[in-house]
Design a protein around this motif. Structure first.
Motif, mmCIF file in Angstrom:
data_model
loop_
_atom_site.group_PDB
_atom_site.id
_atom_site.type_symbol
_atom_site.label_atom_id
_atom_site.label_comp_id
_atom_site.label_asym_id
_atom_site.label_seq_id
_atom_site.Cartn_x
_atom_site.Cartn_y
_atom_site.Cartn_z
ATOM 1 N N VAL A 147 0.675 -1.299 -0.047
ATOM 2 C CA VAL A 147 -0.015 0.039 -0.087
ATOM 3 C C VAL A 147 0.845 1.211 -0.032
ATOM 4 N N PHE A 148 0.978 1.854 -1.148
ATOM 5 C CA PHE A 148 1.806 3.245 -1.426
ATOM 6 C C PHE A 148 1.213 4.279 -1.419
ATOM 7 N N LEU A 149 0.923 4.863 -0.070
ATOM 8 C CA LEU A 149 0.292 5.994 0.305
ATOM 9 C C LEU A 149 1.225 7.269 0.121
ATOM 10 N N GLU A 150 0.649 8.417 -0.610
ATOM 11 C CA GLU A 150 1.248 9.519 -0.602
ATOM 12 C C GLU A 150 0.430 10.653 -0.072
ATOM 13 N N LEU A 151 0.889 11.601 0.532
ATOM 14 C CA LEU A 151 0.050 12.548 1.408
ATOM 15 C C LEU A 151 -0.324 13.526 0.360
ATOM 16 N N PHE A 152 -1.569 13.906 0.406
ATOM 17 C CA PHE A 152 -2.080 14.848 -0.882
ATOM 18 C C PHE A 152 -3.251 15.912 -0.066
ATOM 19 N N GLY A 153 -2.301 17.057 0.190
ATOM 20 C CA GLY A 153 -3.004 18.016 1.213
ATOM 21 C C GLY A 153 -2.819 17.655 2.559
ATOM 22 N N ASP A 154 -3.641 18.196 3.558
ATOM 23 C CA ASP A 154 -3.807 17.954 4.982
ATOM 24 C C ASP A 154 -4.171 16.693 5.355
ATOM 25 N N SER A 155 -5.077 15.983 4.799
ATOM 26 C CA SER A 155 -5.731 14.775 5.402
ATOM 27 C C SER A 155 -6.001 13.675 4.457
ATOM 28 N N SER A 156 -5.749 13.825 3.169
ATOM 29 C CA SER A 156 -6.150 12.884 1.962
ATOM 30 C C SER A 156 -4.868 12.602 1.467
ATOM 31 N N PHE A 157 -5.015 11.197 0.972
ATOM 32 C CA PHE A 157 -3.626 10.572 0.354
ATOM 33 C C PHE A 157 -4.235 10.088 -0.937
ATOM 34 N N ILE A 158 -3.086 9.519 -1.617
ATOM 35 C CA ILE A 158 -3.468 8.999 -3.154
ATOM 36 C C ILE A 158 -2.672 7.942 -3.147
ATOM 37 N N VAL A 159 -3.019 6.996 -4.042
ATOM 38 C CA VAL A 159 -2.116 5.780 -4.520
ATOM 39 C C VAL A 159 -1.943 5.969 -5.983
ATOM 40 N N ARG A 160 -0.868 5.878 -6.359
ATOM 41 C CA ARG A 160 -0.540 6.023 -7.973
ATOM 42 C C ARG A 160 -0.101 4.736 -8.494
ATOM 43 N N GLU A 161 0.070 3.702 -7.727
ATOM 44 C CA GLU A 161 0.543 2.426 -8.255
ATOM 45 C C GLU A 161 0.402 1.342 -7.018
ATOM 46 N N HIS A 162 0.190 0.017 -7.485
ATOM 47 C CA HIS A 162 0.087 -1.016 -6.413
ATOM 48 C C HIS A 162 0.502 -2.210 -7.307
ATOM 49 N N PRO A 163 0.739 -3.422 -6.333
ATOM 50 C CA PRO A 163 1.509 -4.482 -6.653
ATOM 51 C C PRO A 163 0.731 -5.135 -7.936
ATOM 52 N N THR A 164 1.365 -5.790 -8.861
ATOM 53 C CA THR A 164 0.679 -6.262 -9.902
ATOM 54 C C THR A 164 -0.284 -7.666 -9.516
ATOM 55 N N TRP A 165 0.198 -8.281 -8.567
ATOM 56 C CA TRP A 165 -0.642 -9.393 -7.995
ATOM 57 C C TRP A 165 -1.929 -9.185 -7.285
ATOM 58 N N PHE A 166 -2.189 -7.674 -6.918
ATOM 59 C CA PHE A 166 -3.294 -7.414 -6.391
ATOM 60 C C PHE A 166 -4.814 -7.976 -7.050
ATOM 61 N N LYS A 188 -7.585 -8.102 -9.362
ATOM 62 C CA LYS A 188 -8.075 -7.191 -10.131
ATOM 63 C C LYS A 188 -9.798 -6.773 -9.844
ATOM 64 N N GLY A 189 -9.999 -5.262 -9.987
ATOM 65 C CA GLY A 189 -11.258 -5.206 -9.701
ATOM 66 C C GLY A 189 -11.448 -4.930 -8.252
ATOM 67 N N PHE A 190 -10.514 -5.278 -7.368
ATOM 68 C CA PHE A 190 -10.815 -5.149 -5.815
ATOM 69 C C PHE A 190 -9.579 -4.206 -5.251
ATOM 70 N N GLU A 191 -8.923 -3.389 -5.981
ATOM 71 C CA GLU A 191 -7.604 -2.710 -5.461
ATOM 72 C C GLU A 191 -8.130 -1.835 -4.623
ATOM 73 N N GLN A 192 -8.934 -0.994 -4.714
ATOM 74 C CA GLN A 192 -9.377 0.128 -3.784
ATOM 75 C C GLN A 192 -10.040 -0.612 -2.648
ATOM 76 N N GLU A 193 -10.753 -1.472 -2.705
ATOM 77 C CA GLU A 193 -11.487 -2.249 -1.568
ATOM 78 C C GLU A 193 -10.367 -2.683 -0.630
ATOM 79 N N ILE A 194 -9.456 -3.411 -1.303
ATOM 80 C CA ILE A 194 -8.418 -4.088 -0.255
ATOM 81 C C ILE A 194 -7.356 -3.041 0.219
ATOM 82 N N ILE A 195 -7.246 -1.884 -0.337
ATOM 83 C CA ILE A 195 -6.368 -0.688 0.165
ATOM 84 C C ILE A 195 -7.176 -0.016 1.321
ATOM 85 N N GLU A 196 -8.205 0.133 0.858
ATOM 86 C CA GLU A 196 -9.184 0.852 2.101
ATOM 87 C C GLU A 196 -9.238 -0.154 3.373
#
Length: 605
Positions: free
Chosen positions: A494-513, A515-523
């Motif tokens: 889970v590669f989080l980057e701070l985006f503002g005061d209290s938001s984060f973005i994810v620009r990439e994830h492992p290829t073996w995550f 498919k279709g469940f990436e956001q749910e798994i990260i959350e």
């Protein structure tokens, strides 16, 4: 005149009794431990009205002479320790010198004892000496406690029902019998024998006496040793479970203790083998230098502090984990045994319902012993007839679609796919019967082992860039906690980057995550960090592997082609542990040919 004064001895003993003598079980514990310390080979416990009316302990130990018989009822009188140095190397169950004085202060006591030279009779009431005279008696001690709390009636108001109080004593005697299998114990309540052990020294015999032969057959022996500790005992196959940790019995140098961390470690050794919220039956004996154990924590002597606790916990986890992994196999479905006719309503039935450690087993029908052997010998013979535990499972070295570099588990049977039931269960057969396989649980196990390996490999973090980054919003305090744990999250992909005061973005994830469940798994992984006080990377990796395996596995009511089922069984056979899913539920169940023929009356014996 000053306000502070010294309490007289009877009053101070009553106050001490509030800590030492909580209920009848406390009296039984202290007196039975004295009998064990005296070197007894047989100990008999006789109760009336769950001990509130009468408690009698008869042993064949060393006994006491005239002087010791009187002095034993004085506060702080003990034969177990002599100086401060002894306090740090306690090798006996008792040592505080408070029990007899406390018990005598709230009851009527009759003591008959002999050290082989002279016999003595001592009678006390409320801590006051009534009579002391010579008395003829065989070597040993016979002590009787009548009318417990007769002079402190307020204590009686807090007693539970007779059934509950008896249940506590049964539980205590079960554990003491497991700790000292070489001593013959007998527990009798209102003239009825509730527990009787042979004193043969075999823990499995005691397990059969307490839980029944069927459970004793399914207990796995284990033993391990480190530089400072030696452990041994028995633990149940994963198919035998209970609802709480009360069935995990812990003994340190022969003393029954309560230790939450050790009990939790025993349960943790069953990770992915037990269903959620279920616990094993276990008997764990820990031996070590008494200097490493502080038992002088509470007057009840059930709480302890351990030195080198981390080393001990690691030894317990590895030893039990290896024993369970080596013995686990597909549950066998057998022809159900006939049940006993219902009991007529009685007080005795209520007693069994509330006995904490035996109520789930005593109501079962026990096998009829063969006439050629006594009952006790027949029990042990049946235990030794149990199936030999299989060889240890060979650990998986590498996962690939072609299964290269994997040694298949020697336990897994050769299966031929027959078909599918309700789009959920695969039916397969072998030379010794047929099997039902839960297709979702099977693929969950396969995917779990795959993801568990991937999530723990630094070189497996091949990343896939996202065309549109994923965005996550949290409160300020949650954002601060996430910033502290960014490194831990990155170790599980889970590669989080701070985006503002209290938001984060994810620009990439492992290829073996999945498919279709990436956001749910990260959350969900982020949520695990937020729910804990600090990120445990090992636990996060484990939870990530379990979660992703569940997301990617085929569901119920999903119909498969025969080649898909065959492929699934081939993958399952190559798994490190193919018999349970990551949540501890069974994957495969075995119906033996012989049992099926018995159910259809094709064989009659």
């Amino acid at each position: 005149m000053g306000k502070i004064h010294l309490m007289d001895e009877p009053l101070s003993n009553k106050i001490a009794a509030g800590e030492v003598v909580e209920r009848p079980t406390s009296v039984v514990k202290e007196l039975v431990e004295n009998a064990i310390d005296a070197g007894s080979r047989t100990v008999e416990v006789l109760l009336e009205e769950a001990g509130l009316s009468s408690i009698q302990i008869i042993d064949d130990g060393a006994g006491m002479g005239s002087e010791d018989a009187l002095l034993s009822f004085s506060r702080h009188a003990t034969s177990k320790i002599e100086n401060e140095h002894d306090l740090f190397r306690i090798r006996t169950l008792g040592f505080r010198g408070e029990a007899l004085a406390s018990i005598a202060s709230v009851s009527k006591v009759t003591l008959q004892t002999s050290d082989g030279v002279s016999g003595n009779y001592v009678q006390l009431e409320g801590g006051r000496l009534i009579e002391h005279r010579a008395h003829a008696l065989r070597q040993g001690t016979d002590i009787k406690i009548d009318q417990l709390f007769f002079n402190t009636p307020a204590r009686l108001k807090y007693m539970k029902t007779l059934q509950t109080e008896l249940g506590h004593t049964i539980d205590l005697m079960n554990r003491i019998a497991l700790s000292y299998p070489s001593i013959a114990f007998k527990l009798v309540h209102d003239g009825k024998t509730i527990l009787q052990t042979s004193g043969s020294g075999e823990i499995r015999r005691v397990l059969a006496d307490i839980y029944g032969v069927a459970i004793a057959k399914k207990m796995i022996p284990f033993e391990g040793e480190s530089q400072d500790y030696k452990i041994s005992g028995y633990t149940s196959l994963p198919e035998i479970t209970r609802a709480n940790k009360n069935y995990i019995s812990l003994f340190v140098n022969g003393r029954w203790v309560k230790h939450y961390t050790i009990a939790t470690t025993v349960h943790r050794a069953y990770h992915t083998f037990l269903p959620l919220e279920r616990q094993p039956i276990a008997v764990l004996n820990i031996e070590g230098d008494p200097y490493l154990t502080d038992v002088n924590v509470h007057p009840a002597k059930q709480q302890i502090r351990l030195s080198k606790e981390k080393e001990l916990l690691e030894l317990i986890y590895n030893t039990i984990r290896q024993a369970v992994s080596s013995a686990v196999r597909a549950p066998v479905i057998e022809e159900p045994k006939p049940k006993k006719p219902p009991f007529a309503p009685s007080k005795q039935l209520d007693f069994w319902k509330t006995a904490a450690a035996v109520n789930e087993q005593k109501m079962e029908v026990q096998p009829t012993p063969k006439p050629a052997l006594p009952v006790e010998e027949q029990k042990f013979a049946e235990i030794e007839e149990a199936e030999t535990f299989p060889e240890p499972v060979v650990a998986q070295e590498e996962y690939s679609s072609g299964h290269q570099g994997i040694e298949e588990s020697p336990q897994f049977p050769e299966l031929e796919v027959v078909g599918q039931i309700h789009g959920t269960y695969i039916v397969a057969q072998s030379s010794d019967g047929f099997y039902l396989i839960d297709q979702h649980a099977a693929q969950e196990r396969i995917k779990y082992e795959y993801f568990r390996e991937k999530v723990g490999q630094a070189d497996a973090m091949e990343r896939q860039s996202l065309l549109l980054p994923l965005t996550f919003h949290y409160s300020r305090d949650e954002a601060l906690r996430l910033v502290e744990n960014l490194a831990s999250l990155s170790e599980i992909g889970v590669f989080l980057e701070l985006f503002g005061d209290s938001s984060f973005i994810v620009r990439e994830h492992p290829t073996w995550f999945p498919k279709g469940f990436e956001q749910e798994i990260i959350e969900e992984l982020i949520e695990q960090v937020l729910n804990g006080s600090r990120a445990d990377v090992k636990k996060l990796r484990e939870e990530a592997a379990i979660m992703m395996s569940c997301k990617r596995s085929i569901k119920a009511n999903h119909h498969l082609q025969k080649q898909d089922m065959e492929r699934l069984l081939l993958d399952l056979k190559a798994a490190e542990q193919p018999f349970t899913c990551p949540h501890g539920r069974p994957v495969i169940i075995h119906f033996r040919t012989y049992d099926v023929e018995k159910m259809f009356k094709r064989v009659m014996n």
